[in-house]
Structure formats: C-alpha cells, structure tokens
Write a protein that holds these residues in place. Structure first.
Motif, short mmCIF file in Angstrom:
data_model
loop_
_atom_site.label_atom_id
_atom_site.label_comp_id
_atom_site.label_asym_id
_atom_site.label_seq_id
_atom_site.Cartn_x
_atom_site.Cartn_y
_atom_site.Cartn_z
N ALA A 130 12.30 -8.88 12.28
CA ALA A 130 11.28 -9.79 11.77
C ALA A 130 10.90 -10.87 12.77
N GLU A 131 11.86 -11.33 13.59
CA GLU A 131 11.63 -12.55 14.36
C GLU A 131 11.69 -12.38 15.87
N GLU A 132 12.18 -11.23 16.37
CA GLU A 132 12.28 -11.07 17.82
C GLU A 132 11.36 -9.99 18.38
N THR A 133 11.00 -9.01 17.60
CA THR A 133 10.32 -7.83 18.14
C THR A 133 8.80 -7.91 18.12
N ASN A 134 8.24 -8.82 17.35
CA ASN A 134 6.79 -8.97 17.20
C ASN A 134 6.14 -7.81 16.44
N VAL A 135 6.93 -6.96 15.80
CA VAL A 135 6.32 -5.85 15.04
C VAL A 135 5.62 -6.34 13.79
N THR A 136 5.92 -7.58 13.38
CA THR A 136 5.27 -8.11 12.17
C THR A 136 3.87 -8.64 12.45
N SER A 137 3.46 -8.67 13.69
CA SER A 137 2.18 -9.29 14.04
C SER A 137 0.98 -8.38 13.76
N ILE A 138 1.20 -7.08 13.73
CA ILE A 138 0.12 -6.12 13.51
C ILE A 138 0.35 -5.43 12.18
N VAL A 139 -0.66 -5.42 11.34
CA VAL A 139 -0.55 -4.72 10.06
C VAL A 139 -0.74 -3.22 10.30
N ASP A 140 0.22 -2.42 9.83
CA ASP A 140 0.19 -0.97 10.00
C ASP A 140 -0.13 -0.58 11.45
N PRO A 141 0.76 -0.94 12.38
CA PRO A 141 0.45 -0.70 13.79
C PRO A 141 0.30 0.76 14.18
N LEU A 142 0.83 1.68 13.36
CA LEU A 142 0.68 3.11 13.67
C LEU A 142 -0.53 3.72 12.96
N GLY A 143 -1.27 2.91 12.22
CA GLY A 143 -2.50 3.41 11.61
C GLY A 143 -3.46 3.89 12.68
N GLY A 144 -4.01 5.09 12.49
CA GLY A 144 -4.90 5.66 13.49
C GLY A 144 -4.19 6.57 14.48
N SER A 145 -2.88 6.52 14.49
CA SER A 145 -2.12 7.47 15.32
C SER A 145 -2.44 8.89 14.88
N TYR A 146 -2.82 9.74 15.81
CA TYR A 146 -3.15 11.11 15.44
C TYR A 146 -1.99 11.76 14.69
N ALA A 147 -0.78 11.59 15.22
CA ALA A 147 0.38 12.23 14.60
C ALA A 147 0.68 11.66 13.23
N VAL A 148 0.72 10.34 13.12
CA VAL A 148 1.09 9.71 11.86
C VAL A 148 0.04 9.97 10.79
N GLU A 149 -1.23 9.90 11.13
CA GLU A 149 -2.26 10.17 10.12
C GLU A 149 -2.23 11.63 9.68
N ALA A 150 -2.02 12.54 10.62
CA ALA A 150 -1.95 13.96 10.25
C ALA A 150 -0.74 14.22 9.36
N LEU A 151 0.40 13.67 9.73
CA LEU A 151 1.60 13.85 8.91
C LEU A 151 1.43 13.22 7.53
N THR A 152 0.78 12.06 7.48
CA THR A 152 0.54 11.41 6.19
C THR A 152 -0.28 12.31 5.27
#
Length: 566
Positions: free
Chosen positions: A396-418
């Motif tokens: 939550a506080e060191e990696t900055n992954v909380t700064s982008i909402v759904d950062p893998l949205g639009g990924s070809y692989a993730v959207e296809a798997l979804t």
C-alpha cells in the motif's frame, strides 16, 4: 492510423497478417532451435494460455464490458478512485481462547496497523453448543474464540471503537445469533446500530459444499440467512449481513471458475429467497458482500476478480432488475490461500503470500487478510500476523501500485482472460439453473462432487510433478532443520475461565424469561414467512446462551445429515 481505428476491419486484417508472418518466421525459427518446456499451457481452471496476446485477442470484447472504474459492469473496480481515495481494509483474522484473549490480539494488531477486525470462532460456537456441552470437550477456544453469551461478546470488543473499526465475524450456522449478540453489545455501549460497520460471513450454502459446518437442514438454514439479510437492511444499514464465500470452495478443490460460479449462484438463491417476501433487490443488495481466495495463478486470479464483478453486475441488473449502482457493485474481501502454505521451508510462505496479495490488489479487492507464514502448523503467532500486516503495508505504501486504478486494464492478456473467464462462469451458472438452482444443486451433491473430483485431479498432478510446489515436490531439502519458532500455544485454563463466566450468567439471569422467549421462538420457527431475528435479539439480550437458542430450533427443524458423495 488514428487513435480510434485500431479495431477497424482493415487494421485488424493487417494485424492478422503481421501475426501470421511472425509465426512463420521468428517463432518457427525459435521453436526449431529449442522448443518450449511443454506442449500446452493452461491456467489452473483449464483456460488455454496463448503464447502471446495482441489486439486481435480483445477485438471482439465490447468496449462497454471493460468500461471505467466505478462504472457498470464494474470490471475495472467498484469505485472510480479505488485506492487513490483510501487503501483496502487490512483485516487480519483473529480468534482463540476466551474473549479477553482474542481482544488482546485485536489490540496488538490494531497497534500494528490493522484497520478492521476479523474473528474466527471455536468449533462449539460454530456448531451451536455451549462450552459445557459434552460435544465441546477438548475444543473450547482451540481453533477460535469461545462465545456462549452476550457477556462474551461484550468482552470480545471491549475497548474497540466500533464507529472507527469495522468488525468481520467469520461464522455460518450460528451467524444469526452472533450477529444479534454483536448488535446487542454495541447498543449496550451506546452505539447507534445504523452506524455500525462490518460483515458477518453467514453463507450457509457453501458449508454444505465445502466447509461442512452446519446444524440444520438446508432450507431452514437458508431462511436464517434470509432473515438476517432482511433484518439488517432495516436495522443496521451500513453492515454487510452476509459475505458470500468462494474461498472455501477453492480450499476443498474447486478451481477459480467453480469458486466464482458457485458463489454467484449462492447469491442468486439468497436474493430469490428475500424477494419472495416482497423486498425489492435494491432494498438489500447494496449490502451483500463477497469473499474470495487469491491463489498462485497470478494472471488468472486478477482476471477472476475482474470477471466476477462483471458477471455479478450483469446478473443483478438483467435477472433481478436492479436500478441502483450500489446493488450491482460487487465488493469483495480477499484472503491469500492458506492451502498453498507448506511446513517444508515454511519461510517461503512469506513470498507466496506477498505475490498473492499483489494479485488481489491488482484485481481490486476492498479488504484483505494475508496469511501468517506459520499457519501450516497452527493458529498464527503474533509475530507472523505482524509480518502479514507489514506485507500489506509495503504494497500500500512503498510500491506505488495504489496510484493507478486497475493498472492492468487494457492488457491484451488480462482482458482476454477476463472475457474467457466470464464466459465459463456464465456457462456454469446455466448448468446450475438447469439443475433447479443452487439449493437443489447442493441438496443433490452436484457441487460437492465437482469439488471432490477437481481436488483429486489436482493431487494427482502434484504427485506426478505437473503442478510444482516448491519444497514439497521440487527443490526439496531432505535435511531441513526443524521449525525454529514456538507455535501458538493453547492455554489449558481456557475451559475453566469460560465455564466460570457461563455459570455466572446463568445464575444471574431471569431464566423463566429466557425459557418463555425460546418457546416463542419455536412457534415463529414453524412459520417460514416470519423473521426470526427480532426474537433472537430478545433472547440474547435476556442472556439466553447460543446453545439454548440452537437447541430450541433443533427441536423444530431437526439436524442435517449429509448423503455420502462417491
């Protein structure tokens, strides 16, 4: 090419040719030199994993199915700002010994940064027996906290600010009693029930499929869930009266598709039962919540969470006619997978948990429990729980992954798997509908059989080395040193302390009043259109014990006996 024409027929045709040329040249040359490690690659749920994903794999996905965060069908998250507004709730499960023991663990974890409590209850409490019942012998306070009366509940949350800290109560067959005790304890301390925050698990259908902790037959048990949902919708509007649980489906062998499909089918059944009494779905659905596991298959798990939200939103809107966004918005608690933890090389459980927690964050969880590294041995130690909290805090506080909402949205692989995952879930939901719904599927043992078969296949794959488990079937250390930590101890004085309070409560209460309330409860139990929660509230406030309430209902409904599944 403009930014709008990526999926135009001419563009797609060029992409198809580019891909075919790549397969015929670069790929063919590479495969000719050294090949690949196996003939096929699949997720744990059996979805084929392509070698590479391109725009071609998402060309058929309607843009509105992906959408934006906080927008129907909520694929990209239930809220527009997600963790940019506030991080997920850190909710580490606690529960052992007496109420005072668990209360001390709560306060330790809150001091370490936990932002919501979560409680495991002991086996007698789960199964509807008081601590002095013969069936409780040897189990009081061993696998969770012992709760017999309202006095126990008051001690459990002593000194915890229920306007600030939300409470999660992990219990099922006796969930309606624990909920009533929790509300009664809060009212005695002056809290407004309408401001109370938290969740009670209560999902009884998954008990018959997975966890195997039940008391009553299926249909009266579902009625208790219905009654809790409807009572809470009126009296504790900020509280989640059920956490519909796929976690346990996974723990007994179900794959990720089973987990989501079974869970949503349970939700459908509960909604249908509530609607039979004339309630609109928008009157209670906003407070339904969900509980999932996060397993080791990183991208499948992320796709699972995204697909689950999309499927649920479509079901609630199209099947039940919901109009409120709050009704269609799936909110989920996620726990890392206890079944992946190992005794061999137990320290690497920290890495397993961290990776699973990251997948849960990228998938958009609203709250999370991270397992302790020592949970393969027994109840986690305080040190292990602190490290589990630190794992979440680092994310939550060191990696900055909380700064982008759904950062893998639009990924070809993730959207296809979804989208592939979504299709498989809808296919299984149709199978369940064809069987007559989740309740009939449970009664017929259909779901139980699927989980058992999948678990057996998984164990065969692990035994053959097709499914790697580090330290168990690969990179095994034959001369590994014994564990160098002291496992969580069981206090042999727990029973004595618990019985002292139970006996005191029985001696001081108005027993005649308790018996009169319980007799009235039996009458109400015979009329399935009446709600049992008001009389349950009366019973706990009069200091009826959990076991006495369950005995009253056993006398009316009997008990459940499972048909063996072969």
């Amino acid at each position: 090419m403009t930014k709008h024409d990526i999926f135009q027929p001419a563009t797609l045709k060029k992409l198809e040719k580019q891909f075919a040329d790549w397969e015929a040249n670069e790929l063919a040359e590479s495969l000719g030199r050294r090949g690949e490690s196996k003939d096929e690659f699949r997720t744990e749920a059996g979805i084929e994993i392509k070698r590479v994903y391109t725009q071609l794999d998402i060309a058929d996905i309607p843009p509105e199915d992906i959408g934006l965060p906080g927008q129907y069908p909520f694929t990209r998250g239930p809220y527009p700002t997600m963790y940019r507004a506030r991080p997920w709730t850190i909710r580490q499960v606690s529960g052992y010994g007496n109420a005072e023991d668990t209360n001390a663990r709560y306060k330790y974890l809150i001091a370490a940064g936990q932002t919501g409590t979560s409680t495991d209850f002991d086996m007698p409490t789960l199964m509807g027996y008081d601590s002095d019942h013969p069936m409780a012998f040897g189990e009081v306070g061993r696998e969770g906290v012992a709760i017999d009366t309202l006095d126990d509940m008051e001690a459990l949350f002593d000194g915890i600010d229920l306007n600030v800290i939300s409470a999660s109560l992990t219990i099922n067959p006796t969930a309606f009693i624990i909920y009533a005790m929790w509300v009664a304890a809060a009212k005695k301390r002056g809290y407004d029930p309408q401001r109370l925050m938290g969740t009670i698990q209560a999902d009884i259908l998954k008990e018959y499929v997975a966890q195997k902790e039940w008391i009553f037959p299926v249909r009266p048990s579902v009625r208790l869930v219905r009654d809790t949902i409807l009572y809470s919708a009126e009296h504790t509007k900020r509280f989640n009266p059920i956490s519909i649980s796929g976690y346990h489906v996974s723990e007994v062998g179900g794959n990720a598709v089973h987990e989501v499909a079974f869970t949503i089918s349970f939700a459908i059944s509960y909604i249908e039962e509530c609607r039979k009494l004339g309630m609109s779905v928008d009157e209670f659905a906003p407070r339904l919540s969900f509980f999932y596991v996060c397993q080791a298959d990183f991208f499948e798990e992320i796709a699972k969470f995204r697909a689950a939200r999309r499927v649920y939103a479509k079901v609630i809107k199209e099947r039940f006619g919901a109009e409120l966004a709050e009704s269609m918005r799936m909110r989920m608690h996620v726990q890392t997978a206890a079944m992946t933890l190992t005794k061999p090389q137990y320290r690497i459980n920290l890495m397993r948990t961290a990776v699973q927690a990251l997948a849960a964050v990228l998938g958009g969880a609203q709250s999370m429990h991270t397992n302790g590294f020592d949970e393969a041995f027994t109840i986690p130690t305080a040190e292990a729980m602190k490290l589990a909290i630190r794992t979440q805090q680092i994310l939550a506080e060191e990696t900055n992954v909380t700064s982008i909402v759904d950062p893998l949205g639009g990924s070809y692989a993730v959207e296809a798997l979804t989208s592939e995952f979504e299709a498989k879930v809808f296919d299984m939901l149709k199978q369940i509908d064809d069987l007559g719904g989740a309740i009939k599927a449970v009664e017929a043992g259909w779901m139980q059989r699927i989980c058992a078969d999948t678990a057996y296949e998984y164990e065969l794959r692990k035994a053959r080395g097709e499914r790697t488990v580090i330290g168990v079937n690969k990179y095994v250390e034959e001369d590994e040193e014994p564990a160098d930590f002291a496992p969580h101890p069981y206090d042999e004085g727990t029973l004595e302390r618990q019985l002292a309070r139970l006996n005191r409560v029985r001696a001081e209460r108005d027993t005649a009043k308790v018996h009169a309330i319980l007799e009235r409860m039996k009458v109400i139990a015979t009329d399935e259109k009446q709600n049992l929660l008001p009389v349950t509230m009366e019973a706990v406030e009069a200091k009826a014990t959990l076991g006495e309430i369950c005995d009253a209902l056993r006398s009316v409904w009997g008990v459940y006996r499972e048909e063996p599944i072969f």
